[in-house]
Design an enzyme around this catalytic site. Structure first.
Site, PDB file in Angstrom:
ATOM      1  N   ARG A  69      -3.709   8.962  16.745  1.00  0.00           N
ATOM      2  CA  ARG A  69      -2.847   7.790  16.915  1.00  0.00           C
ATOM      3  C   ARG A  69      -2.616   7.502  18.395  1.00  0.00           C
ATOM      4  NH1 ARG A  69       2.073   6.144  17.607  1.00  0.00           N
ATOM      5  NH2 ARG A  69       3.285   4.974  16.077  1.00  0.00           N
ATOM      6  N   GLU A 105       0.835  -1.210   0.000  1.00  0.00           N
ATOM      7  CA  GLU A 105       0.000   0.000   0.000  1.00  0.00           C
ATOM      8  C   GLU A 105       0.866   1.254   0.000  1.00  0.00           C
ATOM      9  OE1 GLU A 105      -2.757  -0.025   3.262  1.00  0.00           O
ATOM     10  OE2 GLU A 105      -3.807  -1.783   2.492  1.00  0.00           O
ATOM     11  N   LYS A 153       7.317  -1.480   6.630  1.00  0.00           N
ATOM     12  CA  LYS A 153       7.431  -0.224   5.879  1.00  0.00           C
ATOM     13  C   LYS A 153       8.767  -0.129   5.154  1.00  0.00           C
ATOM     14  CE  LYS A 153       8.435   2.432  10.075  1.00  0.00           C
ATOM     15  NZ  LYS A 153       8.115   3.601  10.880  1.00  0.00           N
ATOM     16  N   LYS A 184       2.262   4.614   1.307  1.00  0.00           N
ATOM     17  CA  LYS A 184       2.386   5.138   2.678  1.00  0.00           C
ATOM     18  C   LYS A 184       2.186   6.648   2.615  1.00  0.00           C
ATOM     19  CE  LYS A 184       5.181   4.807   6.899  1.00  0.00           C
ATOM     20  NZ  LYS A 184       4.943   6.116   7.456  1.00  0.00           N
ATOM     21  N   ARG A 195       4.038  -3.755  17.198  1.00  0.00           N
ATOM     22  CA  ARG A 195       4.830  -3.573  15.983  1.00  0.00           C
ATOM     23  C   ARG A 195       5.252  -4.957  15.536  1.00  0.00           C
ATOM     24  NH1 ARG A 195       6.986   1.021  13.976  1.00  0.00           N
ATOM     25  NH2 ARG A 195       6.711   2.248  15.866  1.00  0.00           N
TER      26      ARG A 195
HETATM   27  P1  ATP Z   1       6.134   6.827  10.838  1.00  0.00           P
HETATM   28  O1  ATP Z   1       6.714   7.967  11.618  1.00  0.00           O
HETATM   29  O2  ATP Z   1       7.070   6.159   9.873  1.00  0.00           O
HETATM   30  O3  ATP Z   1       4.801   7.134  10.223  1.00  0.00           O
HETATM   31  P2  ATP Z   1       4.884   5.467  13.016  1.00  0.00           P
HETATM   32  O4  ATP Z   1       5.607   5.031  14.239  1.00  0.00           O
HETATM   33  O5  ATP Z   1       3.913   6.575  13.137  1.00  0.00           O
HETATM   34  O6  ATP Z   1       5.962   5.714  11.898  1.00  0.00           O
HETATM   35  P3  ATP Z   1       4.594   2.961  11.758  1.00  0.00           P
HETATM   36  O7  ATP Z   1       3.749   1.834  12.184  1.00  0.00           O
HETATM   37  O8  ATP Z   1       6.036   2.775  11.908  1.00  0.00           O
HETATM   38  O9  ATP Z   1       4.077   4.261  12.489  1.00  0.00           O
HETATM   39  O10 ATP Z   1       4.279   3.275  10.260  1.00  0.00           O
HETATM   40  C1  ATP Z   1       2.951   3.214   9.850  1.00  0.00           C
HETATM   41  C2  ATP Z   1       2.366   4.592   9.824  1.00  0.00           C
HETATM   42  O11 ATP Z   1       2.210   5.013   8.479  1.00  0.00           O
HETATM   43  C3  ATP Z   1       0.990   4.592  10.402  1.00  0.00           C
HETATM   44  O12 ATP Z   1       1.025   4.973  11.757  1.00  0.00           O
HETATM   45  C4  ATP Z   1       0.198   5.556   9.551  1.00  0.00           C
HETATM   46  O13 ATP Z   1       0.143   6.814  10.180  1.00  0.00           O
HETATM   47  C5  ATP Z   1       1.009   5.715   8.295  1.00  0.00           C
HETATM   48  N1  ATP Z   1       0.372   5.188   7.058  1.00  0.00           N
HETATM   49  C6  ATP Z   1       0.287   5.843   5.896  1.00  0.00           C
HETATM   50  N2  ATP Z   1      -0.277   5.100   4.958  1.00  0.00           N
HETATM   51  C7  ATP Z   1      -0.578   3.909   5.524  1.00  0.00           C
HETATM   52  C8  ATP Z   1      -1.170   2.700   5.048  1.00  0.00           C
HETATM   53  N3  ATP Z   1      -1.560   2.564   3.797  1.00  0.00           N
HETATM   54  N4  ATP Z   1      -1.304   1.683   5.932  1.00  0.00           N
HETATM   55  C9  ATP Z   1      -0.902   1.811   7.208  1.00  0.00           C
HETATM   56  N5  ATP Z   1      -0.328   2.915   7.711  1.00  0.00           N
HETATM   57  C10 ATP Z   1      -0.158   3.968   6.877  1.00  0.00           C
END
Ligand code: ATP
Length: 586
Positions: free
Chosen positions: A270, A248, A421, A250, A415
């Protein structure tokens, strides 16, 4: 249960850093408690009277707490203030003055957990004219009946400084120990907590019927803790790990969890905070486009020009997180929600079914329209195809991609490799930023003397030990304005001693209570004898090389969202692999 019992337990917990001992003390408290009492004990131990998404805080300013101590003990406000200046801990001040009371209290009664909880709840919800006086009186009323030790903990509630060194995971273990004598139920309890973000409710349900907890379902308007992504450095490794998977886009915006029941819509961040009022256009879009009576959905909201397909900069999306001017911003730069998950629909818990099925369901729930759409995705088992989709996403101005295991359930609050990612990695830069907790700061030297701020000491979480470990000293990435602002924020949470949950070999000029998260970029992860992250025995720990702050303090993240030691070690491992691949190519 008498509050005295709980205060005794808190005293013992304060005197130890050993997690097993703390678990033992806390389970001793849960064993005789009724379900209703257990709920209150959990909230009190978390330093609150309600789950975080209820937005209710006991919060009173230090000055008002000082007044309550003076009112109850017969000392003058000035005397209380002077003692606070000396000791730096209002809990200890209350303990001292209550033990040396000048005025006896006419209305002394044995304090129960219920009584303390009820009065603190009253303080939390009091508002409007004259409410400060009412709060002071209520707190003084509790102090009138308190022993010195009880008083110490009672004043720490409204100050949100419990200093017990107990995290949610330890509370969960203590509940399991109370009923099973082991951690046997910890996993199901943790899952239930992740499903509703309300540990008090989980404790109440568990003590009412232990077996029911395994079947705990999401509830509309109780936010679910987010599933999080692991990292891998290349498309090839992702396919190796997941096989055929969904990839997907991001999106780089704000992660929102949308809850709907009929016409009622709530939006959570979040961090499970209610943010409905910040997104009026999304609320309207959900009412129009979500074809389920009840639903819990997740997506990323960002400013997007649907006519041109252009994504606006992240800063523009972030501007929405404010109190005023929301309506104007919603008209000028309406946000678009790219929905990527369906977690609950019309009575059915979707978190337990495989991703492919959830995604199909999502496709049926969302009707076409201008405000919501499904996150773009492809399904592939070819690394080259994955990499191509990744490059195209980057070109469109996205952050990268997230690959998802087609068969995985939605793992709330964890996680895991169900999501992986992949972000752009520049040569000489870590492929991802990390989220660190500020635990102290350094006073400025040289040019920075005037700001009184020279940088911060930061830590990551050690999940196994339930402790914080230092990983970086950060002095760059701050503008002059940010330095002043940062110092102002940190001065409000300074503490005299090293925070109890922290292991550190470094001593900053000022310690602060672990509260604020910053996102940090770095060149690489190195081994370092100075930091406690991942340090075992005489072997060195891990540290960030050339760390720099990016953006502001993350209001959408809390200490429980900080990067973990395991992640840092995994990123260190990935970095080595990337170096090898790059070395082969050149
Ligand atoms: P980051 O700072 O890289 O966004 P994070 O700690 O907030 O990291 P991670 O689980 O590492 O969160 O990365 C997933 C994040 O990416 C999600 O929290 C969400 O906000 C974002 N995101 C964007 N597009 C998508 C998607 N298609 N599916 C899931 N998450 C997505």
């Amino acid at each position: 249960m008498l509050f005295e019992k709980l205060a005794e337990a808190y005293e013992k917990m304060e005197a130890t850093a050993a997690r097993l001992e703390i678990t033992d003390i806390m389970s001793g408290i849960f064993k005789p408690a009724s379900p209703e009492e257990a709920k209150k004990i959990v909230y009190l131990t978390q330093g609150t009277v309600a789950p975080s998404h209820a937005g209710i805080e006991v919060g009173m300013g230090e000055k008002f707490v000082e007044r309550a101590i003076a009112l109850s003990t017969g000392y003058s406000y000035k005397q209380v203030e002077a003692e606070y200046k000396k000791s730096g801990d209002l809990g200890k001040v209350a303990e001292k003055f209550v033990s040396e009371r000048r005025q006896g209290s006419l209305s002394r009664e044995d304090l129960s957990v219920k009584k303390v909880f009820d009065v603190l709840s009253r303080i939390a919800i009091a508002g409007g004219a004259g409410s400060q006086d009412a709060k002071i009186k209520s707190l003084a009323e509790l102090l009138n009946s308190a022993s010195p030790s009880e008083a110490k903990f009672i004043v720490r509630f409204p100050l949100a400084k419990m200093r017990l060194g107990i995290g949610d995971a330890t509370i969960v273990d203590s509940l399991s120990f109370a009923r099973r004598g082991s951690k046997e139920d910890s996993a199901v309890l943790a899952r239930a907590y992740n499903m509703c973000n309300d540990l008090g409710l989980v404790a109440e349900n568990y003590l009412t019927d232990e077996k029911s907890i395994a079947k705990f379902k999401p509830r509309v308007f109780s936010p679910i803790r987010p599933s999080l992504a692991e990292r891998l450095p290349t498309g090839e490794e992702i396919i190796e790990k997941l096989g055929k998977c969904s990839v997907e886009a991001k999106y780089d915006g704000l992660r929102l969890q949308v809850h709907k029941s009929g016409e009622k819509v709530e939006i959570f961040s979040r961090k499970q905070e209610k943010m409905t009022h910040m997104f009026p256009e999304i609320v309207a879009g959900v009412r129009k486009q979500v074809k389920a009576k009840e639903a819990i959905l997740e997506g990323e909201a960002l400013a997007f020009n649907s006519a041109t397909g252009e994504f606006f900069p992240f800063q523009l999306t972030m501007q929405r997180k404010r109190k005023y001017g929301v309506k104007e911003m919603a008209e000028k730069y309406p946000l678009h929600l790219f929905v990527f998950e369906a977690l609950f629909a019309d009575g059915e818990d979707l978190t337990t079914i495989p991703y492919v099925k959830r995604r199909q369901r999502l496709g049926k729930i969302i009707a076409p329209g201008e405000r919501l759409s499904l996150a773009d995705s492809i399904v592939t088992d070819k690394p080259a195809e994955l990499e191509k989709y990744f490059e195209e996403s980057i070109e469109k101005g996205l952050e990268g991609v997230i690959a998802k295991d087609l068969n995985a359930p939605y793992v709330a609050g964890a996680r895991q490799f169900a999501w992986i990612k992949l972000k752009r990695s520049y040569r000489g830069e870590l492929s991802d930023t990390v989220d660190l907790v500020i635990v102290g700061y350094y006073l400025g030297r040289g040019m920075r003397t005037e700001f009184g701020f020279g940088g911060v000491l930061c830590a990551v979480r050690d999940q196994d030990e339930g402790r914080l470990k230092t990983v970086a000293k950060i002095g760059s990435g701050f503008s002059e304005e940010e330095m002043t602002e940062m110092k102002g924020l940190l001065d409000k949470i300074k503490v005299k001693e090293k925070p109890k949950r922290l292991d550190s070999m470094l001593t900053p000029d000022v310690w602060v209570e672990p509260k604020y998260i910053i996102t940090v970029a770095a060149d690489e992860i190195t081994r370092s004898p100075m930091h406690t992250c991942g340090k075992k025995g005489d072997a060195p720990g891990y540290a960030l090389r050339f760390p720099r702050m990016t953006g502001n303090v993350r209001s959408d993240k809390g200490v429980d969202d900080a990067t973990t030691v395991e992640e840092i070690i995994a990123m260190h491992g990935m970095q080595k692999k990337v170096e090898m691949v790059e070395g082969e190519g050149s």
